[in-house]
Scaffold this motif. Structure first.
Motif, PDB file in Angstrom:
ATOM      1  N   ARG A   1       0.838  -1.196   0.000  1.00  0.00           N
ATOM      2  CA  ARG A   1       0.000   0.000   0.000  1.00  0.00           C
ATOM      3  C   ARG A   1       0.873   1.247   0.000  1.00  0.00           C
ATOM      4  O   ARG A   1       0.746   2.119  -0.848  1.00  0.00           O
ATOM      5  N   ILE A   2       1.782   1.337   0.959  1.00  0.00           N
ATOM      6  CA  ILE A   2       2.670   2.491   1.059  1.00  0.00           C
ATOM      7  C   ILE A   2       4.113   2.024   1.107  1.00  0.00           C
ATOM      8  O   ILE A   2       4.954   2.498   0.339  1.00  0.00           O
TER       9      ILE A   2
ATOM     10  N   VAL B   1      11.551   6.959   4.085  1.00  0.00           N
ATOM     11  CA  VAL B   1      11.142   5.574   4.349  1.00  0.00           C
ATOM     12  C   VAL B   1      10.509   5.446   5.730  1.00  0.00           C
ATOM     13  O   VAL B   1       9.604   4.617   5.920  1.00  0.00           O
ATOM     14  N   MET B   2      10.943   6.255   6.703  1.00  0.00           N
ATOM     15  CA  MET B   2      10.310   6.168   8.014  1.00  0.00           C
ATOM     16  C   MET B   2       8.926   6.806   8.009  1.00  0.00           C
ATOM     17  O   MET B   2       8.022   6.368   8.734  1.00  0.00           O
ATOM     18  N   THR B   3       8.737   7.823   7.185  1.00  0.00           N
ATOM     19  CA  THR B   3       7.399   8.383   7.005  1.00  0.00           C
ATOM     20  C   THR B   3       6.488   7.336   6.383  1.00  0.00           C
ATOM     21  O   THR B   3       5.337   7.147   6.827  1.00  0.00           O
TER      22      THR B   3
ATOM     23  N   ALA C   1       3.294   5.668   8.290  1.00  0.00           N
ATOM     24  CA  ALA C   1       1.983   5.852   7.670  1.00  0.00           C
ATOM     25  C   ALA C   1       1.276   4.517   7.491  1.00  0.00           C
ATOM     26  O   ALA C   1       0.078   4.388   7.776  1.00  0.00           O
ATOM     27  N   GLU C   2       1.998   3.513   7.030  1.00  0.00           N
ATOM     28  CA  GLU C   2       1.362   2.214   6.825  1.00  0.00           C
ATOM     29  C   GLU C   2       0.967   1.572   8.156  1.00  0.00           C
ATOM     30  O   GLU C   2      -0.119   1.014   8.291  1.00  0.00           O
ATOM     31  N   LEU C   3       1.840   1.643   9.144  1.00  0.00           N
ATOM     32  CA  LEU C   3       1.549   1.004  10.429  1.00  0.00           C
ATOM     33  C   LEU C   3       0.414   1.678  11.178  1.00  0.00           C
ATOM     34  O   LEU C   3      -0.263   1.039  11.990  1.00  0.00           O
ATOM     35  N   LEU C   4       0.213   2.967  10.921  1.00  0.00           N
ATOM     36  CA  LEU C   4      -0.854   3.708  11.604  1.00  0.00           C
ATOM     37  C   LEU C   4      -2.084   3.897  10.725  1.00  0.00           C
ATOM     38  O   LEU C   4      -3.061   4.507  11.163  1.00  0.00           O
TER      39      LEU C   4
ATOM     40  N   VAL D   1       1.604  12.242   8.113  1.00  0.00           N
ATOM     41  CA  VAL D   1       2.680  11.804   9.007  1.00  0.00           C
ATOM     42  C   VAL D   1       3.874  12.722   8.859  1.00  0.00           C
ATOM     43  O   VAL D   1       4.319  13.012   7.742  1.00  0.00           O
ATOM     44  N   ARG D   2       4.392  13.159   9.983  1.00  0.00           N
ATOM     45  CA  ARG D   2       5.633  13.927  10.000  1.00  0.00           C
ATOM     46  C   ARG D   2       6.678  13.115  10.760  1.00  0.00           C
ATOM     47  O   ARG D   2       6.435  12.692  11.894  1.00  0.00           O
ATOM     48  N   PHE D   3       7.808  12.891  10.110  1.00  0.00           N
ATOM     49  CA  PHE D   3       8.917  12.210  10.774  1.00  0.00           C
ATOM     50  C   PHE D   3      10.060  13.194  10.944  1.00  0.00           C
ATOM     51  O   PHE D   3      10.470  13.856   9.991  1.00  0.00           O
ATOM     52  N   ASP D   4      10.574  13.295  12.172  1.00  0.00           N
ATOM     53  CA  ASP D   4      11.679  14.201  12.464  1.00  0.00           C
ATOM     54  C   ASP D   4      12.870  13.430  13.004  1.00  0.00           C
ATOM     55  O   ASP D   4      12.720  12.371  13.635  1.00  0.00           O
ATOM     56  N   LEU D   5      14.062  13.990  12.770  1.00  0.00           N
ATOM     57  CA  LEU D   5      15.294  13.364  13.234  1.00  0.00           C
ATOM     58  C   LEU D   5      16.351  14.446  13.445  1.00  0.00           C
ATOM     59  O   LEU D   5      16.071  15.639  13.370  1.00  0.00           O
ATOM     60  N   GLY D   6      17.586  14.010  13.765  1.00  0.00           N
ATOM     61  CA  GLY D   6      18.705  14.936  13.825  1.00  0.00           C
ATOM     62  C   GLY D   6      18.751  15.810  15.059  1.00  0.00           C
ATOM     63  O   GLY D   6      19.287  16.916  15.010  1.00  0.00           O
ATOM     64  N   ASP D   7      18.240  15.338  16.191  1.00  0.00           N
ATOM     65  CA  ASP D   7      18.226  16.118  17.428  1.00  0.00           C
ATOM     66  C   ASP D   7      18.500  15.146  18.579  1.00  0.00           C
ATOM     67  O   ASP D   7      17.731  14.208  18.810  1.00  0.00           O
ATOM     68  N   SER D   8      19.596  15.376  19.300  1.00  0.00           N
ATOM     69  CA  SER D   8      19.970  14.445  20.367  1.00  0.00           C
ATOM     70  C   SER D   8      18.987  14.452  21.526  1.00  0.00           C
ATOM     71  O   SER D   8      19.064  13.576  22.397  1.00  0.00           O
ATOM     72  N   ASP D   9      18.058  15.422  21.584  1.00  0.00           N
ATOM     73  CA  ASP D   9      17.010  15.396  22.604  1.00  0.00           C
ATOM     74  C   ASP D   9      15.920  14.390  22.275  1.00  0.00           C
ATOM     75  O   ASP D   9      15.068  14.096  23.113  1.00  0.00           O
TER      76      ASP D   9
END
Length: 736
Positions: free
Chosen positions: A8-9, A469-471, A475-478, A485-493
């Motif tokens: 699907r996605i 790919v994580m988006t 999206a498929e799992l939810l 869907v918004r996927f964010d990365l690149g922040d050690s917090d």
């Protein structure tokens, strides 16, 4: 709940979700950031390769316009070396004493109001040395030789007995040079102290490692450090370690009490952020006339810096590549006065596969067997060291489907037997593997009342497609559209993530996102567990599935409700859940956890009078497990293919034997392929999901490069009868 509804996605070749930001110039790379009051730093590099600093005169530099500070070993605090990491030890700490261990070593840093002022002042620092004769060659008898530090040498059977059985023995020496990673974006660091709190923008492939290292070096709590890298301008492994320029930037910011930014120059990129170490390899392979491998002995010698712990087991791949009863692999290192090496795309296998697959080809010719048939005859159905079945292995399909797509059957066996006008034509191939690598990872997923999802983890995307790919996966799992869907990365917090490297991030992160999304659906079921108004009352996770933003019972779309309806009825704005992944263990699964496999087929054309070599076609057949996005995965293989052609024909970091200076540290002098050097490339994916993990990916970042050098060399031999055993292949080697 179905774990993953592919088709699907997931798997679809969606365009990159971050592409609009990149093509519009709005993606914020580390060099793009600025903060109020920011000043700039420039490095002072050693002009000798070995010795001691006897004097440093900073008077003229300190008097230059705009200069705020000049830091050397004479006035710097003694900094601790960074911690041991998943990839080995941290590089040596800078400015600890007066010793010089390589040309270009950072022996000072200048801070000024502008970058131009800092660079000018750095040129005014006067340094006097007491020089020593540098050790620059692995064959230098003065070089300290180190045994394998990670216990990865292997031995099975009895190679002496094996070679006694052999009808044919190939015993040859293969060499590979230093290569330099050279991402297009210059690596940059911006450090800003606020009391004991520290914010760092950095060109890193591993934000959490930067945070942990800086906490160790500066003796401050990790909780007070935030590392940001939402976009990184390439890396190819250069961003996996915390290099001394990062530490010096943070030190300078603490000293002057203002934010400090440092951007490496291109020549500094050659001596500051690692390189693929050179190697000298000896391979001895024995086989019977019937084509059975009976013994393989592979010895590798690589270079390493004087006080560094970087390690690449170039021979290890030979231990698991083929079904051979008697195998011995050994790796050693020679300490040299060179900059610290580091991972470069397909570390270890990029060097080791060239030697192994060239030697395998030599044996096939020696016994008069088709090189493809020879590899298939000695195919390892089980893991040769563990004796366990693979969690997945479609290498046989890669061989057969790749050969069919390439037209291997059109190959005539004799060397020099294929021509097209004045051009000699050669077909070559190589078998490929890249070992499984995965480490723990965490992710967090949230669903809001408006039906949108927010998923995050402290990973990085160095152009591989992680955002996309994580988006898709979330999206498929939810059960949501990708746009929700918004996927964010690149922040050690954000939740912990490992490095983007070793073809391990997609698997680790995907399984963490998978766990977070499943737990998030469970959170919704927990909310309505006793809700008489909900058609999901009492439902278990395996009783439901998700589509179109709704949770509903399996087989009954009407028996469900949307995320927003559940949240609104219970007065909640959002629900969140955490997921984590742990690497699968072969002994627990009863099967050998597999990495990626592949087969590379190459056509070359050679002008025998001019020694010109052209790569005309490449077909890559890849077993990468479940492919999350056909377009981004295919792009990874294409990029790796270009890198493999570059390794085979162009790249060589040249060190001057007299001074230890890197002599070609610019894009004008360091050769890489341009468009005219890149041929038609085809990529096909074979096999299916790997059984070792829930998502079933295996990673394709490294396997795209591996095997190209050997396949090209094997094609050259088929075209000319000449066997090339030293990279890169140059005109003088091809003049017939």
């Amino acid at each position: 709940m179905t774990t993953l509804e592919t088709g699907r996605i997931v798997g679809a070749g969606l365009d990159r979700v971050d592409a609009p930001l990149k093509v519009s110039g709005a993606a914020p790379y580390p060099n793009d950031f600025a903060v109020p009051g920011m000043v700039h730093a420039a490095l002072v590099g050693s002009t000798v390769a070995a010795g001691r600093i006897t004097a440093i005169d900073t008077t003229e530099a300190l008097a230059a316009p705009g200069v705020l500070d000049v830091i050397t070993h004479l006035n710097a605090p003694r900094l601790e070396r960074g911690p041991m990491t998943l990839l080995g030890g941290s590089p040596p700490a800078p400015l600890r004493d007066d010793r010089v261990l390589h040309h270009g070593q950072h022996i000072g840093v200048v801070v000024a109001e502008s970058a131009e002022q800092a660079r000018h002042a750095a040129s005014l620092v006067r340094v006097t040395y007491e020089t020593s004769k540098a050790v620059l060659d692995v064959d230098d008898p003065r070089a300290e030789i180190l045994d394998n530090p990670w216990g990865l040498d292997t031995e099975r059977g009895d190679v002496t007995a094996g070679f006694a059985r052999a009808d044919v023995v190939v015993d040859e020496r293969y060499t590979t040079p230093d290569n330099t990673n050279n991402p297009l974006g210059l690596m940059a660091t911006l450090a800003h102290w606020q009391g004991d709190g520290l914010t760092v923008h950095d060109s890193t492939q591993w934000p959490h490692n930067v945070r942990t290292t800086l906490a160790t070096v500066f003796q401050v709590p990790e909780s007070g450090i935030r590392v940001l890298a939402p976009f990184v301008g390439g890396g190819f492994g250069a961003g996996l370690r915390v290099w001394s320029h990062v530490i010096l930037t943070v030190l300078a910011a603490r000293r002057v009490g203002r934010p400090v930014k440092l951007v490496l120059t291109r020549p500094e990129m050659f001596s500051s952020v690692g390189h693929r170490p050179n190697s000298v390899q000896r391979i001895r392979i024995g086989a019977t006339r019937d084509g059975d491998l009976v013994a393989i002995e592979h010895h590798g010698m690589s270079s390493v810096a004087m006080e560094d712990d970087d390690y690449e087991p170039v021979s290890f791949g030979s231990a698991v590549a083929y079904d051979c009863p008697h195998v011995l692999t050994r790796d050693r290192q020679a300490r040299l006065n060179i900059p610290c090496p580091g991972s470069m795309r397909a570390p270890a296998e990029g060097q080791g596969n060239f030697a192994l697959e060239s030697a395998i080809d030599e044996v096939a010719y020696a016994i008069g067997m088709d090189p493809l048939e020879f590899r298939l005859r000695n195919y390892a159905e089980e893991h040769p060291l563990l004796g366990l079945p693979w969690s997945s292995k479609a290498l046989r399909e890669c061989y057969t489907q790749g050969a069919e797509r390439f037209g291997w059957a059109r190959r005539t066996p004799g060397t020099g037997s294929m021509r097209d006008g004045r051009w000699l034509v050669g077909y070559g191939m190589a078998g490929v593997s890249y070992p499984f690598y995965q480490v723990p990872c965490q992710a967090r997923a949230s669903l809001r009342r408006d039906g949108s999802a927010y998923v995050r983890s402290a990973a990085t995307d160095i152009g591989t497609g992680t955002y996309t790919v994580m988006t898709q996966l979330a999206a498929e799992l939810l059960g949501l559209d990708v746009g929700r869907v918004r996927f964010d990365l690149g922040d050690s917090d954000m939740p912990y993530a490992p490095q983007a490297g070793g073809s391990g991030l997609t698997g680790a992160l995907a399984n963490a996102v998978h766990g977070a999304c499943r737990r998030l659906v469970q959170e919704f079921l927990d909310v309505v567990a006793g809700d008489e108004a909900s058609p999901l009352r009492g439902a278990l996770l395996d009783d439901v599935t998700v589509t179109d933003g709704r949770v509903h019972r399996v087989g009954d779309v009407a028996a469900g409700e949307s995320y927003g309806e559940i949240l609104a009825r219970h007065g909640l704005e959002e629900l969140s859940a955490d997921g984590r992944s742990t690497p699968p263990r072969s002994e627990e699964l009863g099967m050998a956890v597999a990495g990626a496999f592949g087969a590379k087929f190459v056509e070359v054309r050679i002008d025998p009078e001019l020694g010109l070599l052209r790569v005309a076609r490449v077909v890559s057949a890849i077993d990468g497990g479940r492919i999350l996005n056909e377009k981004t995965a295919g792009s990874q293989i294409i990029g790796g293919t270009v890198g493999g052609i570059s390794q085979a024909l162009f790249e060589e970091t040249a060190t001057d034997a007299g001074t230890g200076r890197i002599a070609n540290a610019t894009f004008g002098d360091y050769l890489m392929p341009v468009n005219a050097d890149v041929p038609d490339m085809e990529v096909i994916f074979c096999g299916g999901p790997d059984r070792a993990t829930a998502v079933g990916t295996k990673g394709v970042g490294e396997v795209g490069l591996v095997g190209l050098a050997a396949a090209i060399g094997n094609a050259v031999h088929h075209a000319t009868g000449r066997r090339l055993r030293s990279l890169p292949f140059t005109i003088d080697q091809l003049m017939l």
